[in-house]
Design a protein around this motif. Structure first.
Motif, PDB file in Angstrom:
ATOM      1  N   ALA A   1       0.835  -1.202   0.000  1.00 58.84           N
ATOM      2  CA  ALA A   1       0.000   0.000   0.000  1.00 58.84           C
ATOM      3  C   ALA A   1       0.868   1.249   0.000  1.00 58.84           C
ATOM      4  O   ALA A   1       0.557   2.240  -0.658  1.00 58.84           O
ATOM      5  N   ALA A   2       1.963   1.175   0.753  1.00 58.01           N
ATOM      6  CA  ALA A   2       2.842   2.336   0.887  1.00 58.01           C
ATOM      7  C   ALA A   2       4.288   1.870   1.001  1.00 58.01           C
ATOM      8  O   ALA A   2       4.566   0.789   1.508  1.00 58.01           O
ATOM      9  N   ALA A   3       5.187   2.715   0.526  1.00 58.71           N
ATOM     10  CA  ALA A   3       6.608   2.399   0.618  1.00 58.71           C
ATOM     11  C   ALA A   3       7.396   3.672   0.893  1.00 58.71           C
ATOM     12  O   ALA A   3       7.056   4.748   0.399  1.00 58.71           O
ATOM     13  N   GLN A   4       8.437   3.530   1.660  1.00 61.11           N
ATOM     14  CA  GLN A   4       9.299   4.657   2.011  1.00 61.11           C
ATOM     15  C   GLN A   4      10.149   5.023   0.786  1.00 61.11           C
ATOM     16  O   GLN A   4      11.096   4.345   0.433  1.00 61.11           O
ATOM     17  N   ILE A   5       9.763   6.102   0.128  1.00 63.23           N
ATOM     18  CA  ILE A   5      10.486   6.604  -1.054  1.00 63.23           C
ATOM     19  C   ILE A   5      10.575   8.118  -0.890  1.00 63.23           C
ATOM     20  O   ILE A   5       9.693   8.728  -0.277  1.00 63.23           O
ATOM     21  N   LYS A   6      11.616   8.732  -1.429  1.00 66.81           N
ATOM     22  CA  LYS A   6      11.745  10.175  -1.240  1.00 66.81           C
ATOM     23  C   LYS A   6      12.470  10.862  -2.388  1.00 66.81           C
ATOM     24  O   LYS A   6      13.069  10.205  -3.239  1.00 66.81           O
ATOM     25  N   GLY A   7      12.405  12.201  -2.356  1.00 72.90           N
ATOM     26  CA  GLY A   7      13.165  13.015  -3.297  1.00 72.90           C
ATOM     27  C   GLY A   7      12.834  12.736  -4.757  1.00 72.90           C
ATOM     28  O   GLY A   7      11.717  12.335  -5.113  1.00 72.90           O
ATOM     29  N   PRO A   8      13.825  12.919  -5.649  1.00 72.89           N
ATOM     30  CA  PRO A   8      13.628  12.713  -7.087  1.00 72.89           C
ATOM     31  C   PRO A   8      13.159  11.300  -7.446  1.00 72.89           C
ATOM     32  O   PRO A   8      12.541  11.102  -8.494  1.00 72.89           O
ATOM     33  N   ALA A   9      13.414  10.340  -6.566  1.00 71.68           N
ATOM     34  CA  ALA A   9      12.949   8.966  -6.830  1.00 71.68           C
ATOM     35  C   ALA A   9      11.425   8.901  -6.868  1.00 71.68           C
ATOM     36  O   ALA A   9      10.849   8.068  -7.576  1.00 71.68           O
TER      37      ALA A   9
END
Length: 416
Positions: A82-90
């Motif tokens: 459902a959710a994943a830790q992703i950040k920034g330009p990714a």
């Protein structure tokens, strides 16, 4: 007044309605250390309180590289969490693949545009639509120090320049203790490098070299000096550093085995978990030469497209909960970061967090609020990974000359 039969029917309808909206949220993250794990537990409790089932999908590894490998295989197979830790330009790269959910309905209901600084909100959006929920703001350019170790070594005051730092490190070494606690993993090498470049060259140079990836800056005398400083720091680490996790390096400072550590403010969660008090047991200060600048790392959860209606409802509740005041306060108190919401009461936070919040606002006005390259906020993942490898190779191989180190990093920055 309802008859018993009518009341029973009403109760049954409420229960059925709640069951219809109760869904499962599978959340991929890499928060497995003490303060971080405690924070994830808080989010789990909030979601369970809403009637949802929490499915923990933790993949150990401080930098999250392992988690991203696992995530890619899940998404390719058509079975995303459902959710994943992703950040920034990714975030933008995942969104461009068409696999992320649109969170605008939740964002509008919860007034995210009013609650978030524009720079942060823009990172959470793709083509104007919210696709992720921000959790916090981390300052990366911190230096942590054990007060008892500094006192024992005769170090007075916190070093504010690199010259002062090396003078203090020499005293610690002479006292028979480790000057710099370091975990020899590539992302930890990169974290230290980032603060060195910022401290040696200043905010504009950092921006030119590590955000704009300007070749002139990357091959300049300032970058040469940065690598000289970076290599000198390594001489103050211990032989057991390679492969050590970041939290174990923090433990060395907590346990009075080492004086300093260069690490983002998630390290403060470890000090807090150990019952240590800032100012009394340990010192938090900007890395030498960086007190007027702020490299930031905003953790966020990207939400993936789901087919099941109950799962979608649970996902929307998760996004709202992440930005809610209850989670923002407890999470950031545990983790060492500061709330990403602009209207949060900071009275329960310690002096390190208050300093972080003050500097966050101040640097946003001076142009010295900078995305962290070491933590996925500044450049696209391909270039970031190539530079990180070049930096780590230089750190680990003393045979690589300063000149070659500069060339290797500049070449890596040209990676598309």
């Amino acid at each position: 007044m309802l008859k018993l039969s009518q009341l029973a029917t009403a109760v049954a309808l409420v229960v059925a309605g709640n069951a219809a909206f109760a869904g499962e949220v599978e959340v991929l993250h890499w928060w497995t250390a003490g303060g971080e794990a405690k924070s994830v537990g808080e989010l789990k409790t909030i979601m369970q309180g809403k009637g949802h089932t929490w499915k923990d999908f933790a993949v150990a590894g401080g930098g999250g590289d392992n988690a991203m490998t696992v995530l890619k295989s899940r998404v390719v197979s058509g079975n995303p969490p459902a959710a994943a830790q992703i950040k920034g330009p990714a975030l933008q790269e995942w969104a461009a693949e068409g696999v992320l959910a649109n969170l605008d309905a939740t964002a509008k209901a919860e007034k995210w545009d009013e609650l978030l600084p524009k720079g942060v909100a823009d990172i959470m959006k793709y083509k104007g639509n919210y696709i992720a929920a921000p959790v916090n703001v981390h300052r990366v350019n911190w230096m942590w120090a054990n007060k008892a170790v500094l006192d024992k070594a005769g170090v007075k005051g916190t070093p504010k320049t690199w010259d002062e730092f090396f003078s203090a490190a020499d005293k610690v070494k002479k006292a028979g203790l480790i000057a710099v606690a370091h975990g020899g993993q590539n992302w930890q090498d990169f974290t230290t490098f980032e603060s060195v470049v910022l401290g040696v060259g200043g905010a504009k140079f950092y921006s030119d070299a590590l955000i704009k990836l300007d070749q002139k800056a990357l091959t300049s005398a300032t970058m040469t000096k940065s690598l000289e400083t970076f290599r000198k720091i390594k001489g103050y680490t211990d032989a057991a550093a390679p492969g050590r996790d970041w939290n174990l390096a923090t433990a060395m400072v907590i346990q009075e085995k080492a004086a300093f550590q260069f690490m983002g403010d998630w390290a403060k969660g470890e000090f807090a978990a150990a019952g240590k008090v800032p100012g009394k047991d340990y010192i938090c200060a900007a890395a030498p030469g960086t007190d007027k600048a702020y490299t930031f790392n905003v953790d966020s959860f990207a939400m993936f497209k789901l087919k099941d209606a109950a799962a979608q409802k649970a996902q929307a509740d998760l996004a709202a909960s992440i930005m809610g005041t209850q989670f923002q306060e407890v999470f950031n108190l545990n983790k060492g970061s500061i709330p990403v919401r602009l209207n949060m009461d900071m009275s329960k936070f310690d002096d390190c967090a208050k300093l972080s919040a003050k500097d966050f606002v101040a640097t946003s006005k001076t142009g010295a609020l900078l995305p962290s390259i070491a933590h996925g906020m500044a450049v696209k993942p391909a270039a970031e990974g190539a530079i990180k490898d070049a930096v780590s190779q230089f750190w680990n191989d003393d045979k690589i000359s300063i000149a070659d180190g500069v060339k290797n990093i500049a070449k890596a920055a040209a990676t598309k």
